[in-house]
Design a protein around this motif. Structure first.
Motif, PDB file in Angstrom:
ATOM      1  N   SER A  17       0.832  -1.314  -0.030  1.00  0.00           N
ATOM      2  CA  SER A  17      -0.004  -0.084  -0.022  1.00  0.00           C
ATOM      3  C   SER A  17       0.669   1.268  -0.026  1.00  0.00           C
ATOM      4  O   SER A  17       1.910   1.303   0.728  1.00  0.00           O
ATOM      5  CB  SER A  17      -0.876  -0.132   1.214  1.00  0.00           C
ATOM      6  OG  SER A  17      -0.942   1.330   1.512  1.00  0.00           O
ATOM      7  N   THR A  18       0.501   2.054  -0.911  1.00  0.00           N
ATOM      8  CA  THR A  18       1.444   3.405  -0.896  1.00  0.00           C
ATOM      9  C   THR A  18       1.401   4.121   0.400  1.00  0.00           C
ATOM     10  O   THR A  18       2.221   4.747   0.983  1.00  0.00           O
ATOM     11  CB  THR A  18       1.055   4.238  -2.220  1.00  0.00           C
ATOM     12  OG1 THR A  18      -0.428   4.747  -2.114  1.00  0.00           O
ATOM     13  CG2 THR A  18       1.283   3.733  -3.573  1.00  0.00           C
ATOM     14  N   ASN A  19       0.055   4.069   1.143  1.00  0.00           N
ATOM     15  CA  ASN A  19      -0.151   4.685   2.260  1.00  0.00           C
ATOM     16  C   ASN A  19       0.776   4.120   3.295  1.00  0.00           C
ATOM     17  O   ASN A  19       1.625   5.077   3.888  1.00  0.00           O
ATOM     18  CB  ASN A  19      -1.592   4.611   2.833  1.00  0.00           C
ATOM     19  CG  ASN A  19      -2.384   5.921   2.539  1.00  0.00           C
ATOM     20  OD1 ASN A  19      -2.078   6.760   1.448  1.00  0.00           O
ATOM     21  ND2 ASN A  19      -3.236   6.288   3.466  1.00  0.00           N
ATOM     22  N   GLN A  36      -1.062  -2.369  -6.427  1.00  0.00           N
ATOM     23  CA  GLN A  36      -0.879  -2.548  -4.700  1.00  0.00           C
ATOM     24  C   GLN A  36      -1.411  -3.854  -4.394  1.00  0.00           C
ATOM     25  O   GLN A  36      -2.841  -4.281  -4.984  1.00  0.00           O
ATOM     26  CB  GLN A  36      -1.669  -1.446  -4.046  1.00  0.00           C
ATOM     27  CG  GLN A  36      -1.519   0.022  -4.237  1.00  0.00           C
ATOM     28  CD  GLN A  36      -1.959   1.057  -3.537  1.00  0.00           C
ATOM     29  OE1 GLN A  36      -1.674   1.656  -2.488  1.00  0.00           O
ATOM     30  NE2 GLN A  36      -3.460   0.937  -3.578  1.00  0.00           N
ATOM     31  N   GLY A  39      -3.963  -2.688  -1.188  1.00  0.00           N
ATOM     32  CA  GLY A  39      -4.561  -1.432  -1.048  1.00  0.00           C
ATOM     33  C   GLY A  39      -5.619  -1.382  -0.094  1.00  0.00           C
ATOM     34  O   GLY A  39      -6.470  -2.071   0.130  1.00  0.00           O
ATOM     35  N   ARG A  40      -5.403  -0.194   0.563  1.00  0.00           N
ATOM     36  CA  ARG A  40      -6.511   0.171   1.795  1.00  0.00           C
ATOM     37  C   ARG A  40      -7.350   1.252   1.697  1.00  0.00           C
ATOM     38  O   ARG A  40      -6.884   2.273   0.959  1.00  0.00           O
ATOM     39  CB  ARG A  40      -5.773   0.380   3.114  1.00  0.00           C
ATOM     40  CG  ARG A  40      -4.732  -0.868   3.639  1.00  0.00           C
ATOM     41  CD  ARG A  40      -3.993  -0.557   4.822  1.00  0.00           C
ATOM     42  NE  ARG A  40      -3.053   0.389   4.995  1.00  0.00           N
ATOM     43  CZ  ARG A  40      -2.911   1.422   5.590  1.00  0.00           C
ATOM     44  NH1 ARG A  40      -4.176   2.051   6.158  1.00  0.00           N
ATOM     45  NH2 ARG A  40      -2.087   2.438   5.543  1.00  0.00           N
ATOM     46  N   GLY A  41      -8.816   1.177   1.865  1.00  0.00           N
ATOM     47  CA  GLY A  41      -9.806   2.271   1.752  1.00  0.00           C
ATOM     48  C   GLY A  41     -10.233   2.566   3.042  1.00  0.00           C
ATOM     49  O   GLY A  41      -9.686   1.818   4.120  1.00  0.00           O
ATOM     50  N   ARG A  42     -11.191   3.345   3.089  1.00  0.00           N
ATOM     51  CA  ARG A  42     -11.667   3.727   4.268  1.00  0.00           C
ATOM     52  C   ARG A  42     -12.431   2.791   4.876  1.00  0.00           C
ATOM     53  O   ARG A  42     -12.971   2.013   4.316  1.00  0.00           O
ATOM     54  CB  ARG A  42     -12.547   5.121   4.049  1.00  0.00           C
ATOM     55  CG  ARG A  42     -11.681   6.343   3.743  1.00  0.00           C
ATOM     56  CD  ARG A  42     -12.484   7.514   3.483  1.00  0.00           C
ATOM     57  NE  ARG A  42     -13.288   7.923   4.464  1.00  0.00           N
ATOM     58  CZ  ARG A  42     -14.744   7.981   4.373  1.00  0.00           C
ATOM     59  NH1 ARG A  42     -15.268   7.743   3.159  1.00  0.00           N
ATOM     60  NH2 ARG A  42     -15.214   8.353   5.419  1.00  0.00           N
ATOM     61  N   TRP A  47      -8.903  -1.932  -1.097  1.00  0.00           N
ATOM     62  CA  TRP A  47      -9.094  -1.000  -2.239  1.00  0.00           C
ATOM     63  C   TRP A  47      -8.385  -1.836  -3.413  1.00  0.00           C
ATOM     64  O   TRP A  47      -7.093  -2.017  -3.382  1.00  0.00           O
ATOM     65  CB  TRP A  47      -8.242   0.309  -1.958  1.00  0.00           C
ATOM     66  CG  TRP A  47      -8.586   1.241  -3.090  1.00  0.00           C
ATOM     67  CD1 TRP A  47      -7.568   1.250  -4.140  1.00  0.00           C
ATOM     68  CD2 TRP A  47      -9.774   2.004  -3.454  1.00  0.00           C
ATOM     69  NE1 TRP A  47      -8.005   2.131  -4.948  1.00  0.00           N
ATOM     70  CE2 TRP A  47      -9.151   2.779  -4.787  1.00  0.00           C
ATOM     71  CE3 TRP A  47     -10.877   2.440  -3.022  1.00  0.00           C
ATOM     72  CZ2 TRP A  47      -9.967   3.690  -5.283  1.00  0.00           C
ATOM     73  CZ3 TRP A  47     -11.571   3.247  -3.618  1.00  0.00           C
ATOM     74  CH2 TRP A  47     -11.096   3.729  -4.711  1.00  0.00           C
ATOM     75  N   ASP A  99     -15.510  11.040  -1.617  1.00  0.00           N
ATOM     76  CA  ASP A  99     -15.730   9.857  -2.579  1.00  0.00           C
ATOM     77  C   ASP A  99     -16.061  10.713  -3.983  1.00  0.00           C
ATOM     78  O   ASP A  99     -16.853  11.457  -3.770  1.00  0.00           O
ATOM     79  CB  ASP A  99     -16.928   8.763  -2.429  1.00  0.00           C
ATOM     80  CG  ASP A  99     -16.653   7.728  -1.384  1.00  0.00           C
ATOM     81  OD1 ASP A  99     -15.363   7.747  -0.986  1.00  0.00           O
ATOM     82  OD2 ASP A  99     -17.514   7.297  -0.695  1.00  0.00           O
ATOM     83  N   LYS A 106     -18.326   4.851  -8.408  1.00  0.00           N
ATOM     84  CA  LYS A 106     -17.084   5.421  -7.865  1.00  0.00           C
ATOM     85  C   LYS A 106     -16.006   5.463  -8.762  1.00  0.00           C
ATOM     86  O   LYS A 106     -15.910   4.355  -9.244  1.00  0.00           O
ATOM     87  CB  LYS A 106     -17.029   4.806  -6.435  1.00  0.00           C
ATOM     88  CG  LYS A 106     -15.687   5.463  -5.658  1.00  0.00           C
ATOM     89  CD  LYS A 106     -15.661   5.126  -4.343  1.00  0.00           C
ATOM     90  CE  LYS A 106     -14.699   5.495  -3.509  1.00  0.00           C
ATOM     91  NZ  LYS A 106     -14.783   5.195  -1.875  1.00  0.00           N
ATOM     92  N   GLY A 109     -11.382   7.620  -4.562  1.00  0.00           N
ATOM     93  CA  GLY A 109     -11.402   7.630  -3.203  1.00  0.00           C
ATOM     94  C   GLY A 109     -10.226   8.155  -2.514  1.00  0.00           C
ATOM     95  O   GLY A 109      -9.035   8.021  -3.204  1.00  0.00           O
ATOM     96  N   VAL A 110     -10.207   8.735  -1.224  1.00  0.00           N
ATOM     97  CA  VAL A 110      -9.067   9.365  -0.598  1.00  0.00           C
ATOM     98  C   VAL A 110      -9.098   8.847   0.986  1.00  0.00           C
ATOM     99  O   VAL A 110     -10.140   8.436   1.580  1.00  0.00           O
ATOM    100  CB  VAL A 110      -9.179  10.948  -0.364  1.00  0.00           C
ATOM    101  CG1 VAL A 110      -8.339  11.476   0.495  1.00  0.00           C
ATOM    102  CG2 VAL A 110      -9.620  11.348  -1.757  1.00  0.00           C
ATOM    103  N   ILE A 124      -4.402   8.771  -2.471  1.00  0.00           N
ATOM    104  CA  ILE A 124      -5.300   9.045  -3.533  1.00  0.00           C
ATOM    105  C   ILE A 124      -5.506   7.602  -4.596  1.00  0.00           C
ATOM    106  O   ILE A 124      -4.607   7.263  -4.975  1.00  0.00           O
ATOM    107  CB  ILE A 124      -5.247  10.234  -4.326  1.00  0.00           C
ATOM    108  CG1 ILE A 124      -5.091  11.585  -3.301  1.00  0.00           C
ATOM    109  CG2 ILE A 124      -6.050  10.197  -5.562  1.00  0.00           C
ATOM    110  CD1 ILE A 124      -4.750  12.825  -4.054  1.00  0.00           C
TER     111      ILE A 124
HETATM  112  C1  BTN Z   1     -11.920   5.007  -0.189  1.00  0.00           C
HETATM  113  O1  BTN Z   1     -12.508   5.497  -0.633  1.00  0.00           O
HETATM  114  O2  BTN Z   1     -11.972   4.080   0.696  1.00  0.00           O
HETATM  115  C2  BTN Z   1     -10.308   5.400  -0.106  1.00  0.00           C
HETATM  116  C3  BTN Z   1      -9.389   4.722  -0.887  1.00  0.00           C
HETATM  117  C4  BTN Z   1      -7.856   5.165  -0.983  1.00  0.00           C
HETATM  118  C5  BTN Z   1      -7.087   4.341  -1.965  1.00  0.00           C
HETATM  119  C6  BTN Z   1      -5.911   4.943  -2.196  1.00  0.00           C
HETATM  120  S1  BTN Z   1      -4.782   4.198  -3.391  1.00  0.00           S
HETATM  121  C7  BTN Z   1      -3.581   4.820  -3.070  1.00  0.00           C
HETATM  122  C8  BTN Z   1      -3.473   4.934  -1.432  1.00  0.00           C
HETATM  123  N1  BTN Z   1      -2.994   3.773  -0.580  1.00  0.00           N
HETATM  124  C9  BTN Z   1      -3.920   2.809  -0.199  1.00  0.00           C
HETATM  125  O3  BTN Z   1      -3.652   1.711   0.401  1.00  0.00           O
HETATM  126  N2  BTN Z   1      -4.934   3.441  -0.126  1.00  0.00           N
HETATM  127  C10 BTN Z   1      -4.909   4.872  -0.831  1.00  0.00           C
END
Ligand code: BTN
Length: 243
Positions: A17-19, A36, A39-42, A47, A99, A106, A109-110, A124
Motif C-alpha cells: 500500500s502506498t499509504n 498495490q 490497497g486500503r480504503g476507508r 481497495w 468519494d 465510484k 477515493g481518498v 489517492i
Molecule cells: C476509499 O474510498 O475507501 C479510500 C481509497 C483510497 C485508496 C488509495 S490508493 C493509494 C493509497 N494507498 C492505499 O492503500 N490506499 C490509498
C-alpha cells in the motif's frame, strides 16, 4: 503551499500500500505505484488496485494546532472533482466526505491518515484505465474507470500532475483563507439532495444530506425540517439510501 512545490517522487511497480510506505517518509514525499497488493480504503475496506489505476500517497506537513486539519479530506475531494470536471465526466459528484462518483459509480477515493500531529498522509486512488468491476465482482455496478466514461482519459503522468497542481492551489487557499473559503464550492459538488444514513458511534441517524457547515460537519435535514449538524470526526460511515 506554493503550487510550485517539488514533491520527492518515488515510483514502484508493486507495493502493498502506498499509504503504508508513505507513513515512514518525510514531508513532501510522494509514493506512487502501478499496483498495490493490499490497497486500503476507508472503513477498513480493501481497495482494489490493479494495473491501469493511479495509486499514490503524499506526505503533507500540517500545523498540529490547526483544528481544520480534519477538513483536509474534503479539500482533496474538491481537487479531484475539479480535475475530473475539466475532463467532461458526466454526472460527476462528491459523496461526503471525499468519494468521487459519476452518477452512482465510484471513480476515486481518498484515505487520509495522520501518523504524527505535524503531518498527514493523503492516499489517492483513481480508477483511470483499470477494471475494478472485473477485479472484484462486489464492485459490479458500483465502480468505474475514467477511460470508460470519457472518450480519452489522460495518462497517469498527466493526471498526477493535474492533481498535484490542483492540490497546490487548494492547500494554499486552505492555509491562507481557511477552510470556510472553500465550503461554498464544495457544497455545489454533492449533486443534489439525497437520503442518507449516518453511523455515529453506536447510533444511526437518518435524513437528507444538505451539505457541510463551515467546519466540514455534515448537515442532515430531519423529517420535521430541522437541520442537524453532525460532528464530522464522529461519523463512521455515510450510506446513501435509495428512495
Ligand atoms: C476509499 O474510498 O475507501 C479510500 C481509497 C483510497 C485508496 C488509495 S490508493 C493509494 C493509497 N494507498 C492505499 O492503500 N490506499 C490509498
Amino acid at each position: 503551499m506554493a503550487a510550485s512545490v517539488k514533491w520527492e517522487i518515488e515510483d514502484f511497480d508493486e507495493v502493498d500500500s502506498t499509504n503504508t510506505l508513505a507513513v515512514g517518509r518525510p514531508p513532501w514525499s510522494m509514493v506512487r505505484a502501478r499496483r498495490q497488493t493490499s490497497g486500503r480504503g476507508r472503513h477498513d475496506r480493501v481497495w482494489v488496485s490493479g494495473e491501469g489505476g493511479l495509486w499514490f500517497s503524499l506526505v503533507f506537513p500540517v500545523n498540529p494546532a490547526n483544528p481544520q486539519v480534519a477538513c483536509l479530506p474534503l479539500v482533496v475531494g474538491l481537487a479531484l472533482y475539479r480535475v475530473c470536471g475539466r475532463l467532461g465526466v458526466q454526472g460527476l459528484r462528491l459523496r461526503w466526505p471525499n468519494d468521487l462518483l459519476a452518477g452512482d459509480l465510484k471513480i476515486a477515493g481518498v484515505l487520509l491518515e495522520r501518523p504524527a500531529p505535524d503531518r498527514v498522509v493523503i492516499g489517492i486512488g483513481l480508477n483511470l484505465s483499470n477494471h475494478p468491476e472485473q477485479e472484484s465482482t462486489e464492485l459490479k455496478g458500483m465502480a468505474a474507470a475514467l477511460s470508460s466514461l470519457i472518450p480519452e482519459a489522460p495518462d497517469r503522468e498527466k493526471m498526477t500532475r493535474s492533481i498535484l497542481d490542483e492540490l497546490g492551489g487548494l492547500f494554499q487557499a486552505f492555509e491562507t483563507a481557511g477552510f470556510s473559503s472553500l465550503c461554498g464550492e464544495i457544497n455545489r459538488c454533492w449533486g443534489g439532495v439525497r437520503n442518507v444514513e449516518l453511523e455515529v458511534d453506536r447510533e444511526k441517524l437518518f435524513g437528507e444530506f444538505m451539505g457541510i457547515d463551515s467546519d466540514g460537519n455534515p448537515q442532515l435535514r430531519k423529517p420535521d425540517g430541522r437541520i442537524q449538524a453532525v460532528s464530522g470526526p464522529y461519523v463512521w460511515k455515510l450510506t446513501e439510501i435509495k428512495k
